[in-house]
Design an enzyme around this catalytic site. Sequence first.
Site, PDB file in Angstrom:
ATOM      1  CG  ASP A  86      -1.683   0.923   1.556  1.00 27.07           C
ATOM      2  OD1 ASP A  86      -2.622   1.364   0.305  1.00 27.07           O
ATOM      3  OD2 ASP A  86      -1.843   1.735   2.076  1.00 27.07           O
ATOM      4  CG  ASP A  99      -1.342   7.740   0.915  1.00 28.34           C
ATOM      5  OD1 ASP A  99      -1.166   8.910   1.156  1.00 28.34           O
ATOM      6  OD2 ASP A  99      -1.526   7.125  -0.402  1.00 28.34           O
ATOM      7  CG  ASP A 120      -1.880   1.919   6.579  1.00 25.62           C
ATOM      8  OD1 ASP A 120      -2.144   2.082   5.633  1.00 25.62           O
ATOM      9  OD2 ASP A 120      -2.314   3.620   7.166  1.00 25.62           O
TER      10      ASP A 120
END
Length: 217
Positions: A10, A12, A169
């Site tokens: 991922d 960000d 996240d």
Amino acid sequence: MRDFSAVLFDLDGTLVDTAPDLAYALNSLLEEQGQPRLPYDLIRPVASNGAAGLLNLGFGISEGDTTFPLLRALLIAIYQDNISRGSKLFDGMEQVLTALEKANITWGIITNKPAFLTDPLLEALHLTHRAACIVSGDTTAYSKPHPAPMLHACEVIKHSAQECIYIGDAARDIEAGKNINMQTVAALYGYVGANDNPANWNADFSIEHPLDILKWI
């Protein structure tokens, strides 16, 4: 852990710490609208939730509000102009990417960030030509947790899902990986909010720091 030959990240909150620039954009907009700035620690956990999350935090509005389209456009314009003001790879991540490259392990990016924001950010960070694939939120007809972006990444890098690890996240990242039987890793150093419960995401593994990835290389 199963044998793997590719690591997908991922963006960000996992590969790149973009929260400083997203917080700058939100606070700049708040000031323009005559509202008080918010502390960085309050903004950081919602940094990977896009404009909708930031505007909900800053202005208490959702996508159905009449003011949302204008404020979203203003927020994105500020962010575009400051997209690499303070964003950088998370500490230790450069070492991880170098180790992957030296070990001939493919790495790439799957993000829900739209391409018009993803591309200039990665160019500014000199990552564009290093990543084997860059799948943005609008690369396919669907975004995570739908499996379409994950399947597209596998096609581009020519690795099966079972040969890949996906690191993210947010719960949607883990769900997206599991949807196509990728091994999943929860990045607990990322933008995990107080109301998030990573233990319930059912990731295969979790890490507290990017350098924890090195134990698998």
